[in-house]
Design a protein around this motif. Structure first.
Motif, PDB file in Angstrom:
ATOM      1  N   GLN A  28       0.806  -1.216   0.000  1.00 28.36           N
ATOM      2  CA  GLN A  28       0.000   0.000   0.000  1.00 28.36           C
ATOM      3  C   GLN A  28       0.843   1.272   0.000  1.00 28.36           C
ATOM      4  O   GLN A  28       0.347   2.351  -0.315  1.00 28.36           O
ATOM      5  CB  GLN A  28      -0.954   0.002   1.197  1.00 28.36           C
ATOM      6  N   ASP A  29       2.130   1.155   0.322  1.00 31.39           N
ATOM      7  CA  ASP A  29       3.020   2.313   0.283  1.00 31.39           C
ATOM      8  C   ASP A  29       3.630   2.524  -1.101  1.00 31.39           C
ATOM      9  O   ASP A  29       4.196   3.573  -1.383  1.00 31.39           O
ATOM     10  CB  ASP A  29       4.138   2.155   1.321  1.00 31.39           C
ATOM     11  N   GLY A  30       3.525   1.534  -1.972  1.00 26.25           N
ATOM     12  CA  GLY A  30       4.059   1.631  -3.328  1.00 26.25           C
ATOM     13  C   GLY A  30       2.998   2.143  -4.278  1.00 26.25           C
ATOM     14  O   GLY A  30       2.140   1.386  -4.724  1.00 26.25           O
ATOM     15  N   VAL A  31       3.038   3.424  -4.584  1.00 22.43           N
ATOM     16  CA  VAL A  31       1.993   4.061  -5.394  1.00 22.43           C
ATOM     17  C   VAL A  31       1.854   3.388  -6.759  1.00 22.43           C
ATOM     18  O   VAL A  31       0.737   3.082  -7.187  1.00 22.43           O
ATOM     19  CB  VAL A  31       2.270   5.576  -5.562  1.00 22.43           C
ATOM     20  N   GLU A  32       2.967   3.114  -7.438  1.00 21.67           N
ATOM     21  CA  GLU A  32       2.893   2.494  -8.764  1.00 21.67           C
ATOM     22  C   GLU A  32       2.274   1.106  -8.688  1.00 21.67           C
ATOM     23  O   GLU A  32       1.419   0.753  -9.504  1.00 21.67           O
ATOM     24  CB  GLU A  32       4.277   2.433  -9.402  1.00 21.67           C
ATOM     25  N   GLU A  33       2.716   0.313  -7.723  1.00 23.68           N
ATOM     26  CA  GLU A  33       2.160  -1.038  -7.577  1.00 23.68           C
ATOM     27  C   GLU A  33       0.667  -0.972  -7.269  1.00 23.68           C
ATOM     28  O   GLU A  33      -0.136  -1.673  -7.863  1.00 23.68           O
ATOM     29  CB  GLU A  33       2.866  -1.813  -6.462  1.00 23.68           C
ATOM     30  N   ARG A  34       0.297  -0.104  -6.340  1.00 23.61           N
ATOM     31  CA  ARG A  34      -1.101   0.021  -5.941  1.00 23.61           C
ATOM     32  C   ARG A  34      -1.969   0.448  -7.122  1.00 23.61           C
ATOM     33  O   ARG A  34      -3.024  -0.137  -7.381  1.00 23.61           O
ATOM     34  CB  ARG A  34      -1.214   1.013  -4.790  1.00 23.61           C
ATOM     35  N   GLU A  35      -1.534   1.434  -7.878  1.00 22.58           N
ATOM     36  CA  GLU A  35      -2.306   1.905  -9.035  1.00 22.58           C
ATOM     37  C   GLU A  35      -2.436   0.821 -10.099  1.00 22.58           C
ATOM     38  O   GLU A  35      -3.502   0.648 -10.698  1.00 22.58           O
ATOM     39  CB  GLU A  35      -1.671   3.164  -9.620  1.00 22.58           C
ATOM     40  N   PHE A  36      -1.338   0.085 -10.330  1.00 22.23           N
ATOM     41  CA  PHE A  36      -1.388  -0.995 -11.315  1.00 22.23           C
ATOM     42  C   PHE A  36      -2.374  -2.071 -10.872  1.00 22.23           C
ATOM     43  O   PHE A  36      -3.202  -2.534 -11.666  1.00 22.23           O
ATOM     44  CB  PHE A  36      -0.005  -1.607 -11.534  1.00 22.23           C
ATOM     45  N   GLN A  37      -2.294  -2.484  -9.610  1.00 21.98           N
ATOM     46  CA  GLN A  37      -3.177  -3.535  -9.107  1.00 21.98           C
ATOM     47  C   GLN A  37      -4.647  -3.112  -9.197  1.00 21.98           C
ATOM     48  O   GLN A  37      -5.499  -3.901  -9.582  1.00 21.98           O
ATOM     49  CB  GLN A  37      -2.821  -3.891  -7.654  1.00 21.98           C
ATOM     50  N   VAL A  38      -4.939  -1.880  -8.864  1.00 20.96           N
ATOM     51  CA  VAL A  38      -6.315  -1.387  -8.951  1.00 20.96           C
ATOM     52  C   VAL A  38      -6.784  -1.409 -10.409  1.00 20.96           C
ATOM     53  O   VAL A  38      -7.924  -1.757 -10.702  1.00 20.96           O
ATOM     54  CB  VAL A  38      -6.444   0.029  -8.341  1.00 20.96           C
ATOM     55  N   SER A  39      -5.892  -1.085 -11.328  1.00 20.85           N
ATOM     56  CA  SER A  39      -6.278  -1.051 -12.746  1.00 20.85           C
ATOM     57  C   SER A  39      -6.620  -2.440 -13.295  1.00 20.85           C
ATOM     58  O   SER A  39      -7.353  -2.540 -14.276  1.00 20.85           O
ATOM     59  CB  SER A  39      -5.167  -0.409 -13.589  1.00 20.85           C
ATOM     60  N   ILE A  40      -6.111  -3.498 -12.671  1.00 17.98           N
ATOM     61  CA  ILE A  40      -6.408  -4.852 -13.154  1.00 17.98           C
ATOM     62  C   ILE A  40      -7.365  -5.616 -12.237  1.00 17.98           C
ATOM     63  O   ILE A  40      -7.600  -6.810 -12.433  1.00 17.98           O
ATOM     64  CB  ILE A  40      -5.111  -5.673 -13.364  1.00 17.98           C
TER      65      ILE A  40
END
Length: 122
Positions: A52-64
Motif C-alpha cells: 500500500q506504500d508503493g503508489v505504482e504497484e497500488r495503481e497498477f493492481q487497482v487497474s487490473i
C-alpha cells in the motif's frame, strides 16, 4: 476477498506469518466470519497482498482488479455484518406463494445500499 475497506480507525491486529499486522475493522470482521477453526485457509486480500506504500504497484493492481476477480477460482463478497433488516433468509421466507412481500423489501434495500455495491469493478 471482495470487500470495502471502511473507516481507517479502529485498527485490529491479525497474525500474519507469525507477525502482527494491522487491518481495518471491516476486514477484521470478515476474517472472523470466514476463518476455518482448525484448517489453514489461503485468501487474497488487497490490503494485505498489495504494498500500500508503493503508489505504482497500488495503481497498477487497482487497474487490473476487474481481471483479478474475473480469473479467480472463487470470489467471496463480504458486504458487511448482518443487520436487523438485511437477514435475507427471513426476507425470502416472508415472500408468500401469492407473491405478496411484506416490509422485508427494506432488507433488500439495506443490503444493496452497502458500500460494496458501489465499487467500480462490481
Amino acid at each position: 476477498l471482495s470487500y470495502t475497506w471502511g473507516q481507517p480507525e479502529p485498527k485490529f491486529s491479525v497474525l500474519l506469518n507469525g507477525v502482527d499486522f494491522g487491518v481495518r475493522e471491516n476486514l477484521y470482521l470478515a476474517l472472523l466470519r470466514l476463518r476455518l477453526p482448525n484448517k489453514p485457509f489461503r485468501i487474497w486480500i488487497d490490503a494485505v497482498c498489495i504494498n500500500q506504500d508503493g503508489v505504482e504497484e497500488r495503481e497498477f493492481q487497482v487497474s487490473i482488479m476487474r481481471h483479478v476477480y474475473y480469473l479467480a477460482t472463487y470470489v467471496i463478497a463480504w458486504v458487511g455484518e448482518e443487520s436487523v433488516t438485511s437477514d435475507m433468509v427471513a426476507w425470502i421466507k416472508s415472500i408468500t406463494a401469492h407473491g405478496i412481500v411484506n416490509s422485508r423489501w427494506l432488507g433488500l434495500l439495506d443490503l444493496i445500499s452497502r458500500p460494496w455495491f458501489s465499487r467500480v469493478w462490481i
